[in-house]
Design a protein around this motif. Sequence first.
Motif, PDB file in Angstrom:
ATOM      1  N   THR A   1      42.804  51.744  49.210  1.00  0.00           N
ATOM      2  CA  THR A   1      41.554  51.353  48.725  1.00  0.00           C
ATOM      3  C   THR A   1      41.668  50.777  47.210  1.00  0.00           C
ATOM      4  O   THR A   1      40.980  49.940  46.789  1.00  0.00           O
ATOM      5  N   LEU A   2      42.646  51.166  46.339  1.00  0.00           N
ATOM      6  CA  LEU A   2      42.970  50.512  45.144  1.00  0.00           C
ATOM      7  C   LEU A   2      43.354  49.235  45.151  1.00  0.00           C
ATOM      8  O   LEU A   2      42.735  48.379  44.413  1.00  0.00           O
ATOM      9  N   VAL A   3      44.139  48.637  46.103  1.00  0.00           N
ATOM     10  CA  VAL A   3      44.679  47.489  46.102  1.00  0.00           C
ATOM     11  C   VAL A   3      43.667  46.692  46.718  1.00  0.00           C
ATOM     12  O   VAL A   3      43.372  45.650  46.421  1.00  0.00           O
ATOM     13  N   ALA A   4      42.803  47.300  47.747  1.00  0.00           N
ATOM     14  CA  ALA A   4      41.788  46.405  48.217  1.00  0.00           C
ATOM     15  C   ALA A   4      40.473  45.919  47.130  1.00  0.00           C
ATOM     16  O   ALA A   4      39.951  44.933  46.752  1.00  0.00           O
ATOM     17  N   MET A   5      40.306  46.909  46.129  1.00  0.00           N
ATOM     18  CA  MET A   5      39.455  46.870  45.095  1.00  0.00           C
ATOM     19  C   MET A   5      40.101  46.019  44.084  1.00  0.00           C
ATOM     20  O   MET A   5      39.241  44.890  43.506  1.00  0.00           O
ATOM     21  N   LEU A   6      41.467  46.003  43.787  1.00  0.00           N
ATOM     22  CA  LEU A   6      41.934  45.233  42.927  1.00  0.00           C
ATOM     23  C   LEU A   6      42.135  43.584  43.503  1.00  0.00           C
ATOM     24  O   LEU A   6      41.583  42.608  42.808  1.00  0.00           O
ATOM     25  N   TYR A   7      42.152  43.532  44.855  1.00  0.00           N
ATOM     26  CA  TYR A   7      42.046  42.078  45.417  1.00  0.00           C
ATOM     27  C   TYR A   7      40.532  41.424  45.418  1.00  0.00           C
ATOM     28  O   TYR A   7      40.427  40.379  44.709  1.00  0.00           O
ATOM     29  N   PHE A   8      39.679  42.380  45.528  1.00  0.00           N
ATOM     30  CA  PHE A   8      38.183  42.095  45.437  1.00  0.00           C
ATOM     31  C   PHE A   8      38.054  41.614  43.861  1.00  0.00           C
ATOM     32  O   PHE A   8      37.195  40.478  43.515  1.00  0.00           O
ATOM     33  N   TYR A   9      38.338  42.426  42.859  1.00  0.00           N
ATOM     34  CA  TYR A   9      38.056  42.258  41.445  1.00  0.00           C
ATOM     35  C   TYR A   9      38.574  40.707  41.235  1.00  0.00           C
ATOM     36  O   TYR A   9      38.111  39.954  40.521  1.00  0.00           O
TER      37      TYR A   9
ATOM     38  N   VAL B   1      47.771  38.825  36.165  1.00  0.00           N
ATOM     39  CA  VAL B   1      47.371  38.753  34.795  1.00  0.00           C
ATOM     40  C   VAL B   1      45.871  39.195  34.755  1.00  0.00           C
ATOM     41  O   VAL B   1      45.724  40.193  33.971  1.00  0.00           O
ATOM     42  N   SER B   2      45.054  39.043  35.770  1.00  0.00           N
ATOM     43  CA  SER B   2      43.680  39.318  35.744  1.00  0.00           C
ATOM     44  C   SER B   2      43.602  40.980  36.096  1.00  0.00           C
ATOM     45  O   SER B   2      42.968  41.575  35.428  1.00  0.00           O
ATOM     46  N   ALA B   3      44.426  41.243  37.050  1.00  0.00           N
ATOM     47  CA  ALA B   3      44.618  42.842  37.388  1.00  0.00           C
ATOM     48  C   ALA B   3      44.814  43.764  36.017  1.00  0.00           C
ATOM     49  O   ALA B   3      44.423  44.452  35.968  1.00  0.00           O
ATOM     50  N   PHE B   4      45.905  42.985  35.367  1.00  0.00           N
ATOM     51  CA  PHE B   4      46.436  43.591  34.070  1.00  0.00           C
ATOM     52  C   PHE B   4      45.309  43.838  33.046  1.00  0.00           C
ATOM     53  O   PHE B   4      45.234  44.878  32.275  1.00  0.00           O
ATOM     54  N   SER B   5      44.418  42.858  33.211  1.00  0.00           N
ATOM     55  CA  SER B   5      43.247  42.842  32.124  1.00  0.00           C
ATOM     56  C   SER B   5      42.289  43.930  32.304  1.00  0.00           C
ATOM     57  O   SER B   5      41.595  44.278  31.502  1.00  0.00           O
ATOM     58  N   LEU B   6      42.421  44.655  33.168  1.00  0.00           N
ATOM     59  CA  LEU B   6      41.443  45.898  33.585  1.00  0.00           C
ATOM     60  C   LEU B   6      41.905  47.150  32.585  1.00  0.00           C
ATOM     61  O   LEU B   6      41.132  47.823  32.079  1.00  0.00           O
ATOM     62  N   ILE B   7      43.202  46.941  32.138  1.00  0.00           N
ATOM     63  CA  ILE B   7      43.708  48.206  31.279  1.00  0.00           C
ATOM     64  C   ILE B   7      43.864  47.531  29.870  1.00  0.00           C
ATOM     65  O   ILE B   7      44.184  48.263  29.062  1.00  0.00           O
ATOM     66  N   GLY B   8      43.605  46.378  29.593  1.00  0.00           N
ATOM     67  CA  GLY B   8      43.756  45.708  28.253  1.00  0.00           C
ATOM     68  C   GLY B   8      42.679  44.836  27.949  1.00  0.00           C
ATOM     69  O   GLY B   8      41.728  44.666  28.610  1.00  0.00           O
ATOM     70  N   GLU B   9      43.217  43.970  27.077  1.00  0.00           N
ATOM     71  CA  GLU B   9      42.143  42.875  26.637  1.00  0.00           C
ATOM     72  C   GLU B   9      42.210  41.858  27.905  1.00  0.00           C
ATOM     73  O   GLU B   9      43.105  41.531  28.423  1.00  0.00           O
TER      74      GLU B   9
END
Length: 146
Positions: A15-23, A96-104
């Motif tokens: 579910t987390l992977v699917a959500m990250l892909y969608f985001y 990089v976009s996925a890592f932006s969820l936890i930082g700038e």
Amino acid sequence: MQTQTLRIIVFLLLTLVAMLYFYTSQQKTHYQRTAITAINQILTEISGWEKQALLRNLSPEAQKTVNEMQLDELLNLYRHFGRYRSLDELAFSKVVSAFSLIGEKRINYSGTVNFDAGLVNLNITLVERGGYYLIYNFTLTKAVDG
């Protein structure tokens, strides 16, 4: 009991992977026009390889990491590429976009662009500030003829 726990963990991870892909797909679509236009404009401005033009387009964080001598070396290194001419297609980095969820929030593109000297590999990370994009990091390398 362990099998049930493992199934729940696997389900949550999927579910987390699917959500990250969608985001990240949404982020790619959101930035497609504005970021590519900004990259085109930034490369046009900085490819005169003048210090002030580069400084205007660097984020404050990037400016803090480079001293005058390093900036001069960078400009001398890239000056032989000549003026920026065009880009065809740049690839958006979902990582990089996925890592932006936890930082700038940062956006990254990579691909091949055209300069006076020919094809050049570009990797550029941008931050958005007040409706403008600024360079957080970038590299240029001569593309290998193939």
